[in-house]
Motif scaffolding. Structure first.
Motif, PDB file in Angstrom:
ATOM      1  N   UNK A 146       6.904 -11.267  11.538  1.00  0.00           N
ATOM      2  CA  UNK A 146       7.981 -12.181  11.157  1.00  0.00           C
ATOM      3  C   UNK A 146       8.655 -11.754   9.861  1.00  0.00           C
ATOM      4  N   UNK A 147       7.905 -11.109   8.981  1.00  0.00           N
ATOM      5  CA  UNK A 147       8.461 -10.641   7.710  1.00  0.00           C
ATOM      6  C   UNK A 147       9.098  -9.265   7.827  1.00  0.00           C
ATOM      7  N   UNK A 148       8.995  -8.659   8.994  1.00  0.00           N
ATOM      8  CA  UNK A 148       9.587  -7.339   9.199  1.00  0.00           C
ATOM      9  C   UNK A 148       8.868  -6.225   8.456  1.00  0.00           C
ATOM     10  N   UNK A 149       7.577  -6.375   8.245  1.00  0.00           N
ATOM     11  CA  UNK A 149       6.805  -5.374   7.497  1.00  0.00           C
ATOM     12  C   UNK A 149       6.159  -4.388   8.467  1.00  0.00           C
ATOM     13  N   UNK A 150       6.280  -3.109   8.175  1.00  0.00           N
ATOM     14  CA  UNK A 150       5.602  -2.062   8.945  1.00  0.00           C
ATOM     15  C   UNK A 150       4.318  -1.675   8.229  1.00  0.00           C
ATOM     16  N   UNK A 151       3.212  -1.753   8.932  1.00  0.00           N
ATOM     17  CA  UNK A 151       1.911  -1.406   8.353  1.00  0.00           C
ATOM     18  C   UNK A 151       1.600   0.057   8.662  1.00  0.00           C
ATOM     19  N   UNK A 152       1.556   0.861   7.598  1.00  0.00           N
ATOM     20  CA  UNK A 152       1.242   2.286   7.741  1.00  0.00           C
ATOM     21  C   UNK A 152      -0.253   2.562   7.650  1.00  0.00           C
TER      22      UNK A 152
ATOM     23  N   UNK B 131      -2.149   2.271  -7.020  1.00  0.00           N
ATOM     24  CA  UNK B 131      -1.970   3.418  -7.907  1.00  0.00           C
ATOM     25  C   UNK B 131      -1.166   4.525  -7.240  1.00  0.00           C
ATOM     26  N   UNK B 132      -1.273   4.636  -5.926  1.00  0.00           N
ATOM     27  CA  UNK B 132      -0.558   5.677  -5.194  1.00  0.00           C
ATOM     28  C   UNK B 132       0.823   5.229  -4.711  1.00  0.00           C
ATOM     29  N   UNK B 133       1.272   4.054  -5.166  1.00  0.00           N
ATOM     30  CA  UNK B 133       2.639   3.634  -4.878  1.00  0.00           C
ATOM     31  C   UNK B 133       2.851   2.900  -3.577  1.00  0.00           C
ATOM     32  N   UNK B 134       1.787   2.495  -2.910  1.00  0.00           N
ATOM     33  CA  UNK B 134       1.940   1.736  -1.665  1.00  0.00           C
ATOM     34  C   UNK B 134       2.377   0.297  -1.964  1.00  0.00           C
ATOM     35  N   UNK B 135       3.183  -0.261  -1.086  1.00  0.00           N
ATOM     36  CA  UNK B 135       3.345  -1.709  -1.034  1.00  0.00           C
ATOM     37  C   UNK B 135       2.092  -2.278  -0.374  1.00  0.00           C
TER      38      UNK B 135
ATOM     39  N   UNK C  10       6.331  -4.350  -3.688  1.00  0.00           N
ATOM     40  CA  UNK C  10       6.210  -5.491  -2.776  1.00  0.00           C
ATOM     41  C   UNK C  10       4.728  -5.775  -2.495  1.00  0.00           C
ATOM     42  N   UNK C  11       4.328  -7.006  -2.753  1.00  0.00           N
ATOM     43  CA  UNK C  11       2.966  -7.435  -2.441  1.00  0.00           C
ATOM     44  C   UNK C  11       3.052  -8.758  -1.696  1.00  0.00           C
ATOM     45  N   UNK C  12       2.507  -8.764  -0.495  1.00  0.00           N
ATOM     46  CA  UNK C  12       2.469  -9.973   0.325  1.00  0.00           C
ATOM     47  C   UNK C  12       1.040 -10.484   0.377  1.00  0.00           C
TER      48      UNK C  12
ATOM     49  N   UNK D 218       3.038   8.222  -5.024  1.00  0.00           N
ATOM     50  CA  UNK D 218       3.243   9.278  -4.038  1.00  0.00           C
ATOM     51  C   UNK D 218       3.684   8.745  -2.685  1.00  0.00           C
ATOM     52  N   UNK D 219       3.514   7.450  -2.445  1.00  0.00           N
ATOM     53  CA  UNK D 219       3.800   6.896  -1.129  1.00  0.00           C
ATOM     54  C   UNK D 219       4.723   5.673  -1.223  1.00  0.00           C
ATOM     55  N   UNK D 220       5.720   5.726  -2.071  1.00  0.00           N
ATOM     56  CA  UNK D 220       6.649   4.615  -2.218  1.00  0.00           C
ATOM     57  C   UNK D 220       7.331   4.327  -0.882  1.00  0.00           C
ATOM     58  N   UNK D 221       7.327   3.056  -0.504  1.00  0.00           N
ATOM     59  CA  UNK D 221       7.962   2.669   0.760  1.00  0.00           C
ATOM     60  C   UNK D 221       6.975   2.403   1.871  1.00  0.00           C
ATOM     61  N   UNK D 222       5.761   2.973   1.774  1.00  0.00           N
ATOM     62  CA  UNK D 222       4.744   2.719   2.792  1.00  0.00           C
ATOM     63  C   UNK D 222       3.928   1.487   2.406  1.00  0.00           C
ATOM     64  N   UNK D 223       3.319   0.858   3.418  1.00  0.00           N
ATOM     65  CA  UNK D 223       2.589  -0.392   3.188  1.00  0.00           C
ATOM     66  C   UNK D 223       1.170  -0.296   3.728  1.00  0.00           C
ATOM     67  N   UNK D 224       0.221  -0.748   2.920  1.00  0.00           N
ATOM     68  CA  UNK D 224      -1.184  -0.815   3.330  1.00  0.00           C
ATOM     69  C   UNK D 224      -1.604  -2.272   3.407  1.00  0.00           C
ATOM     70  N   UNK D 225      -2.279  -2.644   4.485  1.00  0.00           N
ATOM     71  CA  UNK D 225      -2.834  -3.982   4.658  1.00  0.00           C
ATOM     72  C   UNK D 225      -4.340  -3.889   4.450  1.00  0.00           C
ATOM     73  N   UNK D 226      -4.863  -4.681   3.519  1.00  0.00           N
ATOM     74  CA  UNK D 226      -6.292  -4.675   3.218  1.00  0.00           C
ATOM     75  C   UNK D 226      -6.857  -6.064   3.414  1.00  0.00           C
TER      76      UNK D 226
END
Length: 361
Positions: free
Chosen positions: A81-87, A28-32, A58-60, A3-11
């Motif tokens: 530096x990696x150009x990642x936006x944390x949503x 499961x919800x499609x987050x990077x 994408x998994x960093x 449901x959230x393809x393209x968004x990124x979560x940092x844990x």
């Protein structure tokens, strides 16, 4: 669900426990994902599982000990530096320490705990919240604890750090109320993770109340996605703890938590003997009941014998359940249980085959 393809979560703290379960929900919800923890091997394996099971794009993985000076700043710099936006930011990483503050615990471990639970969480929140507000979009989940709202002897410093996390988060809830950025505090009770082993508290009474980390993570995730200010997993029981924390005197709460945090007692010989007695009484009941039923069976008509055979199986199941109940009761009151079961046995002997109705009931 994707449901959230393209968004990124940092844990943070994603390699195990609640953090790992939260990472799974985001996957499961499609987050990077950006997974932060001290064990890059565990995080790499977790990344492989998510890619295989959920198709995560994408998994960093960032291997970092957040209890070290400026570790949070270094994580932020790597992300930029990696150009990642944390949503979504999840500040899950944290540790505990058990023992009397004055004499049992080590200052170096306490200092590292304060750095991880307080300083790193605060700095991570400040760095990523600034970017979220610039976009007017984002979510943050901070792991507090039910201990954050009550004094907790034997884990005084840990509870103090979590009190900070909860107060800090609720203050930001107000500061962010006119924006599209939300922040949520997760307040679980004792949870079945490796936390208590690492804190040297694995034999405390509170570990008898451990909750499922899957349930805890789901409650936190749902609250985060709904933009709620806090989540207390575990239903009415844990919510009642919150009410009690606000209404009861602090001295009372401290005494209650001291009891919960105390070591489990060694098994007492008397209790072990009670269990043996319970088994003996239970066996005796079975023998008496068997004799009574056998006598009744021999003295009854062919029609009643057929009726007895039809009900024998269900009677046996009921008797088994009765014995289990008796065993539980005997442990807490051997004498009372014995008197009750003795009366039942006497009725069995006098009523003959008609007793099958009582056993089934």
């Amino acid at each position: 669900m994707n449901t959230e393809t393209g968004k990124t979560a940092l844990i943070t703290g994603a390699s195990s426990g609640i953090g790992q379960e939260l990472a799974k929900l985001f996957a499961q919800d499609g987050y990077n994902l950006v997974l932060v923890g001290r064990s890059d091997d565990k995080l790499d394996r977790l990344a492989d599982v998510f890619k295989s099971n959920y198709g995560t794009q994408q998994i960093t993985v960032i291997s970092k000990n957040l209890s070290e000076e400026d570790a949070a700043q270094d994580v932020y710099n790597q992300i930029k530096a990696k150009g990642i936006t944390i949503n979504v930011l999840v500040n899950d990483a944290g540790v505990g320490l058990y023992g009397l503050f004055a004499t049992d615990t080590d200052w170096e471990r306490e200092k590292a705990m304060i750095h991880l639970n307080v300083l790193a969480l605060t700095q991570m929140t400040k760095l990523f919240l600034y970017d979220m507000l610039a976009r007017n979009e984002g979510k943050i989940l901070n792991l507090a604890s039910l201990l954050s709202i009550t004094p907790t002897p034997l884990m005084a410093v840990y509870a103090g750090t979590k009190a900070y996390v909860y107060n800090f988060t609720q203050s930001l809830v107000n500061e962010l109320k006119d924006t599209n950025v939300t922040i949520t505090a997760l307040l679980p009770n004792a949870t079945d993770t490796d936390f208590f082993n690492k804190a040297n508290a694995e034999n405390t009474k509170i570990t008898d109340e451990l909750q499922d980390p899957v349930m805890v993570a789901q409650a936190g995730y749902d609250a985060l996605m709904s933009g709620k200010s806090k989540a207390i997993p575990g239903g009415l029981k844990n919510k009642s703890y919150e009410v009690m924390a606000y209404l009861a005197p602090q001295e009372t709460l401290a005494s209650l938590m001291r009891e919960k945090m105390s070591q489990k007692p060694e098994p007492e010989p008397e209790k072990e003997a009670s269990v043996s007695v319970a088994w003996g009484i239970g066996f005796g009941i079975a023998v008496i009941a068997g004799i009574a039923l056998t006598i009744g069976y021999k003295n009854t008509s062919d029609f009643q014998k057929a009726r007895y055979r039809y009900k024998a199986k269900s009677a046996g199941n009921a008797l088994s359940n009765t014995l289990s109940s008796v065993l539980d009761t005997v442990v807490n009151g051997v004498v009372d249980a014995y008197q009750n079961t003795k009366e039942k046995a006497e009725k069995l002997a006098t009523k003959g085959v008609d007793i099958e109705e009582d056993v089934v009931a």
